[in-house]
Enzyme design. Structure first.
Site, mmCIF file in Angstrom:
data_model
loop_
_atom_site.group_PDB
_atom_site.id
_atom_site.type_symbol
_atom_site.label_atom_id
_atom_site.label_comp_id
_atom_site.label_asym_id
_atom_site.label_seq_id
_atom_site.Cartn_x
_atom_site.Cartn_y
_atom_site.Cartn_z
ATOM 1 C CG ASN A 111 -2.163 -0.824 1.011
ATOM 2 O OD1 ASN A 111 -2.425 -1.275 -0.098
ATOM 3 N ND2 ASN A 111 -2.927 -1.038 2.071
ATOM 4 C CE LYS A 166 13.967 -14.943 -29.787
ATOM 5 N NZ LYS A 166 13.057 -14.163 -28.938
ATOM 6 C CG HIS A 287 11.703 -15.446 -18.937
ATOM 7 N ND1 HIS A 287 11.213 -14.174 -19.124
ATOM 8 C CD2 HIS A 287 12.517 -15.698 -19.994
ATOM 9 C CE1 HIS A 287 11.713 -13.676 -20.252
ATOM 10 N NE2 HIS A 287 12.509 -14.580 -20.795
#
EC number: 4.1.1.39
Length: 459
Positions: A111, A166, A287
């Site tokens: 908070n 990729k 990660h």
């Protein structure tokens, strides 16, 4: 309401607090909003972080006051505030009495991040006392586990040559497994990219069966063990456990060659702990995707990269992405080697606190983000060693001769650094490394002026 009389004690000595061993210490950069005093705002911050609120309440007693968080140092000119949190404030498990990072975060950056009198506040460092530190799981295994699987020395076994398949999304199961097989013919380690999981076009079960077969074939063809980090991140711990069990069963005799990737920042401490406790013999690959929203140097709230790394080690991460310290494509700077040292060493200096890890196992730096063979020597020079897991996506699959050559170029760059041989000189007798100069010519021009003449390559 001015709460400084209760929540500020500038007579406290940091050395005495550390010697007492009963407080977690946190250092913040804090700026009050205009019109609010520094000490008064710091007091309100400590109150909101522990036993107080914006008014006095009738239920407060002497015991409550005994566990107040206390501001013990301020430097208004530097915007520095240090707070001592009694360890008894932090939540413990009912099943085993262990401490939890969720509670640490709730109190120290909860908070207080939204208080109306605080312009901004960012935790820069924290210190955990010895007895409280023992209540965290810590890593069950680390890079030495991988070195053992790879048949290397379990001390100073050197860089694990890795990649990220990729494109990060869009490959169906067979093309994905084929890409794994190609890289493994030259490299050691493949990780799922963090979004890869159980997409409709690449079901996890089908993909993992094919990848397990690709690993077996690559090992048969090279005679060298291979490693995979498989993403088991999910909202539901039961789903994570189901994924983990399926993957280990699928890899069978190669189960020890598998790590589990957990998106620890976005999925949180519960996900990391689920993996750590249900699969203690499996390398836990943390990660940190998304962390930049909090840890970036541009952000004046939240916490720093160093704080994030320390929490990951406490949680039990075997390895975590640490960035490239300015040598890759991601934000960073050479002085961030402090982050790697905090993960690796038993005693490490932070910007404000020296942390003694009390025998807790080390956590391995994982290096990724725009790294190629040409950038590795400078990175290793800065870090001072090469005992890392290095994952290059474009640095492997962007090689002009393909993934095998890309993997070999990374390995050759590491060899050159270990042998203290100039990288251009080494490239003269290593075709794959030479190809990396041609593949990443803009890097070569910047880092190795004159390389074309030395390698006899036309512009």
């Amino acid at each position: 309401m001015d709460q400084s009389k209760r929540y500020v004690n500038l007579a406290l000595s940091e050395a005495d607090l550390i010697k007492g061993g009963r407080h977690v210490l946190c250092a913040y950069r804090m700026r009050p909003r205009p019109g609010h005093g520094y000490v008064e705002t710091a007091a309100h911050f400590a109150a909101e972080s522990s036993t107080g609120t914006n008014v006095e309440v009738c239920t407060t007693d002497d015991f409550t006051r005994g566990v107040d968080a206390l501001v013990y140092e301020v430097d208004e000119a530097e915007g520095l505030m240090k707070i001592a949190y009694p360890v008894d404030l932090f939540d413990r498990n009912i099943i085993d009495g262990k401490a939890m990072i969720a509670s640490f975060l709730t109190l120290t950056v909860g908070n207080n991040q939204g208080m109306s009198d605080v312009e901004n506040a960012k935790m820069e460092d924290f210190y955990v006392p010895p007895e409280f530190l023992k209540l965290f799981d810590g890593p069950a295994c680390n890079i030495s586990h991988m070195w053992k699987v790879l048949g290397r020395p379990e001390v100073n076994g050197g860089m694990v040559v890795g990649t990220i398949i990729k494109p990060k999304l869009g490959l169906r199961p067979k093309p994905f497994a084929d890409a794994c097989h190609q890289f493994w013919l030259g490299g050691d380690f493949i990780k799922n990219d963090e979004p890869q999981g159980n997409q409709v076009f690449a079901p996890l079960k089908e993909t993992m069966r094919l990848v397990a077969d690709a690993m077996r074939r690559a090992q048969d063809e090279t005679g060298v063990p291979k490693l995979l980090s498989a993403n088991i991140t999910a909202d539901d711990p039961a789903e994570m456990i189901a994924r983990g069990n399926f993957i280990l069963e699928t890899f069978g005799e190669n189960a020890s060659h598998v790590a589990f990737l957990v998106d620890g920042f976005v999925a949180g401490p519960t996900a990391v702990t689920t993996c750590r406790r249900n699969f203690p013999d499996t390398f836990l690959h943390y990660h940190r995707a998304g962390h930049g929203a909090i840890t970036s140097r541009q952000s004046k709230r939240g916490y720093t990269v160093l704080v994030h790394m320390k929490m990951a080690r406490l949680l039990g991460a075997s390895g975590i992405h640490t960035g490239t310290m300015g040598y890759g494509k991601m934000e960073g700077a050479p002085d961030e080697k402090m982050v790697a040292y905090m993960l690796e060493r038993q005693i490490a200096e932070g910007p404000y606190y020296r942390q003694d890890w009390g025998g807790m196992a080390s956590c391995t730096p994982i290096i990724s983000g725009g790294m190629s063979a040409l950038r590795l020597p400078g990175f290793f020079d800065n870090l001072g060693h090469s005992n890392v897991i290095q994952t290059s996506g474009g640095g492997a699959f962007g090689h002009k001769d393909g993934a095998i050559a890309g993997a070999l170029s990374l390995r050759q760059a590491h060899e050159a650094w270990l042998k203290k041989i100039d990288l251009v000189d080494y490239a003269q007798t290593h075709a794959e490394l030479r190809g990396a100069f041609e593949s990443f010519a803009s890097d070569a021009d910047r880092l190795y002026p004159g390389w074309r003449d030395r390698l006899r390559i036309a512009a």
